[in-house]
Design an enzyme around this catalytic site. Sequence first.
Site, PDB file in Angstrom:
ATOM      1  CG  ASN A 102      66.580 -33.115  57.430  1.00  0.00           C
ATOM      2  OD1 ASN A 102      65.681 -32.861  56.622  1.00  0.00           O
ATOM      3  ND2 ASN A 102      67.871 -33.044  57.120  1.00  0.00           N
ATOM      4  CB  ILE A 106      69.449 -40.345  55.919  1.00  0.00           C
ATOM      5  CG1 ILE A 106      70.233 -39.287  55.158  1.00  0.00           C
ATOM      6  CG2 ILE A 106      68.039 -40.462  55.394  1.00  0.00           C
ATOM      7  CD1 ILE A 106      70.349 -39.564  53.659  1.00  0.00           C
ATOM      8  CG  PHE A 131      60.960 -41.157  49.136  1.00  0.00           C
ATOM      9  CD1 PHE A 131      60.646 -41.283  47.797  1.00  0.00           C
ATOM     10  CD2 PHE A 131      60.276 -41.937  50.057  1.00  0.00           C
ATOM     11  CE1 PHE A 131      59.674 -42.169  47.373  1.00  0.00           C
ATOM     12  CE2 PHE A 131      59.302 -42.825  49.640  1.00  0.00           C
ATOM     13  CZ  PHE A 131      59.003 -42.942  48.302  1.00  0.00           C
ATOM     14  CB  ALA A 182      67.559 -36.941  47.965  1.00  0.00           C
ATOM     15  CE1 TYR A 226      68.315 -35.223  42.740  1.00  0.00           C
ATOM     16  CE2 TYR A 226      67.855 -35.184  40.388  1.00  0.00           C
ATOM     17  CZ  TYR A 226      67.519 -35.584  41.664  1.00  0.00           C
ATOM     18  OH  TYR A 226      66.405 -36.360  41.863  1.00  0.00           O
ATOM     19  CE  LYS A 281      68.126 -38.650  44.577  1.00  0.00           C
ATOM     20  NZ  LYS A 281      67.156 -39.352  45.433  1.00  0.00           N
ATOM     21  CG  ASN A 295      59.719 -34.549  33.785  1.00  0.00           C
ATOM     22  OD1 ASN A 295      60.509 -35.310  33.244  1.00  0.00           O
ATOM     23  ND2 ASN A 295      59.938 -33.261  33.899  1.00  0.00           N
ATOM     24  CG  LEU A 312      55.782 -27.078  32.644  1.00  0.00           C
ATOM     25  CD1 LEU A 312      56.073 -25.639  32.280  1.00  0.00           C
ATOM     26  CD2 LEU A 312      55.887 -27.982  31.405  1.00  0.00           C
TER      27      LEU A 312
HETATM   28  N1  UDP Z   1      59.932 -25.426  31.799  1.00  0.00           N
HETATM   29  C1  UDP Z   1      59.507 -24.240  31.194  1.00  0.00           C
HETATM   30  N2  UDP Z   1      59.185 -23.181  32.004  1.00  0.00           N
HETATM   31  C2  UDP Z   1      59.246 -23.244  33.362  1.00  0.00           C
HETATM   32  C3  UDP Z   1      59.662 -24.462  33.979  1.00  0.00           C
HETATM   33  C4  UDP Z   1      60.000 -25.524  33.165  1.00  0.00           C
HETATM   34  O1  UDP Z   1      59.434 -24.138  29.986  1.00  0.00           O
HETATM   35  O2  UDP Z   1      58.934 -22.250  34.036  1.00  0.00           O
HETATM   36  C5  UDP Z   1      60.276 -26.563  30.946  1.00  0.00           C
HETATM   37  C6  UDP Z   1      61.693 -27.064  31.126  1.00  0.00           C
HETATM   38  O3  UDP Z   1      62.575 -26.369  30.289  1.00  0.00           O
HETATM   39  C7  UDP Z   1      61.551 -28.547  30.757  1.00  0.00           C
HETATM   40  C8  UDP Z   1      60.113 -28.880  31.142  1.00  0.00           C
HETATM   41  O4  UDP Z   1      59.438 -27.634  31.311  1.00  0.00           O
HETATM   42  O5  UDP Z   1      61.666 -28.704  29.365  1.00  0.00           O
HETATM   43  C9  UDP Z   1      60.028 -29.653  32.437  1.00  0.00           C
HETATM   44  O6  UDP Z   1      60.805 -28.961  33.405  1.00  0.00           O
HETATM   45  P1  UDP Z   1      60.785 -29.367  34.939  1.00  0.00           P
HETATM   46  O7  UDP Z   1      61.684 -28.394  35.650  1.00  0.00           O
HETATM   47  O8  UDP Z   1      59.377 -29.474  35.399  1.00  0.00           O
HETATM   48  O9  UDP Z   1      61.410 -30.833  34.958  1.00  0.00           O
HETATM   49  P2  UDP Z   1      62.820 -31.391  34.398  1.00  0.00           P
HETATM   50  O10 UDP Z   1      62.476 -32.075  33.094  1.00  0.00           O
HETATM   51  O11 UDP Z   1      63.769 -30.262  34.233  1.00  0.00           O
HETATM   52  O12 UDP Z   1      63.224 -32.376  35.446  1.00  0.00           O
END
Ligand code: UDP
Length: 342
Positions: A32, A52, A70, A72, A138, A142, A167, A192
């Site tokens: 969408n 969906i 996918f 969501a 979230y 799921k 990740n 990150l």
């Molecule tokens: N993180 C960070 N700074 C940022 C974004 C993320 O230090 O600007 C850290 C966050 O605390 C986690 C890791 O990077 O420990 C991965 O975060 P992300 O949001 O990429 O994925 P998540 O593990 O939360 O699904």
Amino acid sequence: MRVLVTGGAGYIGSVVSAELLDAGHQVTVLDNLSTGHADAVPAGAEFVQASITEADPVLAGGQFDAVVHFAAKSLVPESVTAPELYWQNNTAGSLALLESMRRHDVGAIVFSSTAATYGEPDTVPILESSPTRPTNPYGASKLAVDHMLTSYAAAHGFSAVSLRYFNVAGARIASDDSAGSYGERHATETHLIPIALQVAAGLRPELQVNGVHYPTPDGSCVRDYIHVLDLADAHLRALDRASARAGDGQGSHLICNLGSGSGSSVREVIESVRRITGRPTPAVDAPNRPGDPAVLIASNDKAADELGWRPTRDLDRMVADAWEFFQRLRPEVAGATGSGNG
Ligand code: UDP
């Protein structure tokens, strides 16, 4: 195979759709465009702009063999403040999709589940048999769909595979500069690696290292990063398995983690970004993000045993491909000061 891909205009959905097409499948993307991009639907895929809950007419006319699902909402903080969006889109939306599949006799599905279904683990690596105690709506929305699939397999003979992503990072880079490259470009960026690349490109002044006193070797959080192309490979294998079993009417639901089986700290990710981009990428210590576990690492033995899947691309490759995608998308920014060995 004729495959309906929901959310095929998003990050992972577009990469998997492109890989499905390359493998010779026929792909219809249902999206969408609430967060996806029309130009991320790969050339060669049919595109239906709908949600969906509107899949019924598409499935009715389509002679589909399987669905890869996918579509969501996936922002954890938003799920905490507006849980109704997550129960509606992710859970109720998936139920509507399963009912459409049932009506039109499409029993094979690969579902995009998540490590967030586990919540904070007692031990790592996390097994598929580990407790599922999601710490946000979230993950809960799921997990509800995983339960739905188990019961649809038992009661209605569905053949389902849930893939629990850790990740996901990296991009699919086409060999020429034209179409065919797909990667991460969220309007609201929380992950990150894309944030670190924005810092490297000078779009943000610095990266905040969220938490520096965790019980980890360097004090920052450890996560299990997995390349989106390795992830896509697992989807193709899961699709083969789901469709092969769909005909027997027995019903089956396989749940597999998709991770590398090893962890990288936030500081190690920053080092990789500096190495690959050749940019300084300033980082500052910052408070923990609420609810962030210290270490999340997948066991990927089950995916190896059941799907014959092994990831092959390391963290530097993920950063290099994500950087290449970023440079193609924003050449005016990324090209400004130079080098980069991506
Ligand atoms: N993180 C960070 N700074 C940022 C974004 C993320 O230090 O600007 C850290 C966050 O605390 C986690 C890791 O990077 O420990 C991965 O975060 P992300 O949001 O990429 O994925 P998540 O593990 O939360 O699904």
